[in-house]
Design an enzyme around this catalytic site. Sequence first.
Site, mmCIF file in Angstrom:
data_model
loop_
_atom_site.group_PDB
_atom_site.id
_atom_site.type_symbol
_atom_site.label_atom_id
_atom_site.label_comp_id
_atom_site.label_asym_id
_atom_site.label_seq_id
_atom_site.Cartn_x
_atom_site.Cartn_y
_atom_site.Cartn_z
ATOM 1 N N LYS A 8 10.470 -25.998 -24.089
ATOM 2 C CA LYS A 8 11.690 -25.496 -24.755
ATOM 3 C C LYS A 8 12.236 -26.495 -25.769
ATOM 4 C CE LYS A 8 14.393 -25.001 -21.114
ATOM 5 N NZ LYS A 8 13.505 -25.253 -19.970
ATOM 6 N N ARG A 83 21.339 -19.867 -18.735
ATOM 7 C CA ARG A 83 20.395 -19.974 -17.629
ATOM 8 C C ARG A 83 20.800 -19.100 -16.456
ATOM 9 N NH1 ARG A 83 18.459 -25.508 -19.113
ATOM 10 N NH2 ARG A 83 16.899 -26.206 -17.645
ATOM 11 N N ARG A 122 5.268 -36.119 -18.285
ATOM 12 C CA ARG A 122 6.492 -36.510 -19.003
ATOM 13 C C ARG A 122 7.228 -37.603 -18.225
ATOM 14 N NH1 ARG A 122 10.678 -31.862 -20.531
ATOM 15 N NH2 ARG A 122 11.469 -32.122 -18.424
ATOM 16 N N ARG A 128 12.455 -39.544 -17.097
ATOM 17 C CA ARG A 128 13.662 -38.751 -16.832
ATOM 18 C C ARG A 128 13.927 -38.732 -15.332
ATOM 19 N NH1 ARG A 128 14.371 -32.971 -19.850
ATOM 20 N NH2 ARG A 128 14.965 -32.321 -17.770
ATOM 21 N N ARG A 139 13.637 -27.508 -9.367
ATOM 22 C CA ARG A 139 13.995 -26.921 -10.666
ATOM 23 C C ARG A 139 13.230 -25.622 -10.902
ATOM 24 N NH1 ARG A 139 12.493 -31.772 -14.053
ATOM 25 N NH2 ARG A 139 12.947 -30.540 -15.891
HETATM 26 P P1 AMP Z 1 16.845 -29.225 -19.422
HETATM 27 O O1 AMP Z 1 16.810 -30.456 -20.248
HETATM 28 O O2 AMP Z 1 17.169 -27.996 -20.209
HETATM 29 O O3 AMP Z 1 15.630 -29.070 -18.560
HETATM 30 O O4 AMP Z 1 18.076 -29.411 -18.397
HETATM 31 C C1 AMP Z 1 18.087 -30.461 -17.450
HETATM 32 C C2 AMP Z 1 19.080 -30.149 -16.347
HETATM 33 O O5 AMP Z 1 20.397 -30.017 -16.903
HETATM 34 C C3 AMP Z 1 18.831 -28.826 -15.609
HETATM 35 O O6 AMP Z 1 17.890 -28.960 -14.559
HETATM 36 C C4 AMP Z 1 20.239 -28.520 -15.091
HETATM 37 O O7 AMP Z 1 20.565 -29.320 -13.968
HETATM 38 C C5 AMP Z 1 21.118 -28.987 -16.248
HETATM 39 N N1 AMP Z 1 21.354 -27.878 -17.233
HETATM 40 C C6 AMP Z 1 20.932 -27.810 -18.520
HETATM 41 N N2 AMP Z 1 21.306 -26.661 -19.097
HETATM 42 C C7 AMP Z 1 21.974 -25.962 -18.142
HETATM 43 C C8 AMP Z 1 22.586 -24.679 -18.089
HETATM 44 N N3 AMP Z 1 22.578 -23.850 -19.156
HETATM 45 N N4 AMP Z 1 23.179 -24.305 -16.923
HETATM 46 C C9 AMP Z 1 23.205 -25.119 -15.855
HETATM 47 N N5 AMP Z 1 22.632 -26.324 -15.821
HETATM 48 C C10 AMP Z 1 22.019 -26.755 -16.951
#
Ligand code: AMP
Length: 181
Positions: A8, A83, A122, A128, A139
């Site tokens: 993404k 999400r 990654r 991370r 996740r």
């Molecule tokens: P990402 O970088 O998009 O994989 O997001 C990393 C983490 O941030 C996710 O596993 C969630 O814990 C949190 N997060 C990011 N975007 C959202 C969202 N739209 N709603 C809830 N949690 C989010």
Amino acid sequence: MGPPGAGKGTQASFIGETYSIPQISTGDILRDAMKRETDMGKKARDFINEGKLVPDEVVIGIVRDRLQEADVKNGYILDGFPRTTAQADALKTMLATMGQKLDFALSLDVPEELLVERLLDRARKEGRSDDTEPVIRSRLETYRSQTLPLMEYYQNEGILHTVNGVGSLEEVTGRIKGILG
Ligand code: AMP
């Protein structure tokens, strides 16, 4: 949209550059807040490190504030938001007030075995805090139970495009370009 590790962030960054529009990544905004130890960052930390979603009101607030800024006037790409269906509803209401609507919902499709492999890779490269195997599993489960229902949501809105996320970066990019034009 797409499961963790689907690409993404990478593809959203490409779309942002190609169409000269900002990429709005709730994950990046949350990670930055965590690093700076702001109140929001402290609130989000445990959810992120356990592979759970940060509460809807927090991320909805982030996007609401971000969409007030001047640089989104000509469009933007939301990366990792919405999400949940509650977030999608909030977004719809927000956009209606602004006289806007979503043009496309893109879903990156990648088989689960490949996702775990990509995420562990990654983890080795970027370190991370949520790229460890147990958190990755959590996740993926969060994605399945809370985000997958959004496919039907945007299918019903008639704007869902599913993109095969397997292949080289350029191949996936090419598929997305084919959809966005
Ligand atoms: P990402 O970088 O998009 O994989 O997001 C990393 C983490 O941030 C996710 O596993 C969630 O814990 C949190 N997060 C990011 N975007 C959202 C969202 N739209 N709603 C809830 N949690 C989010």
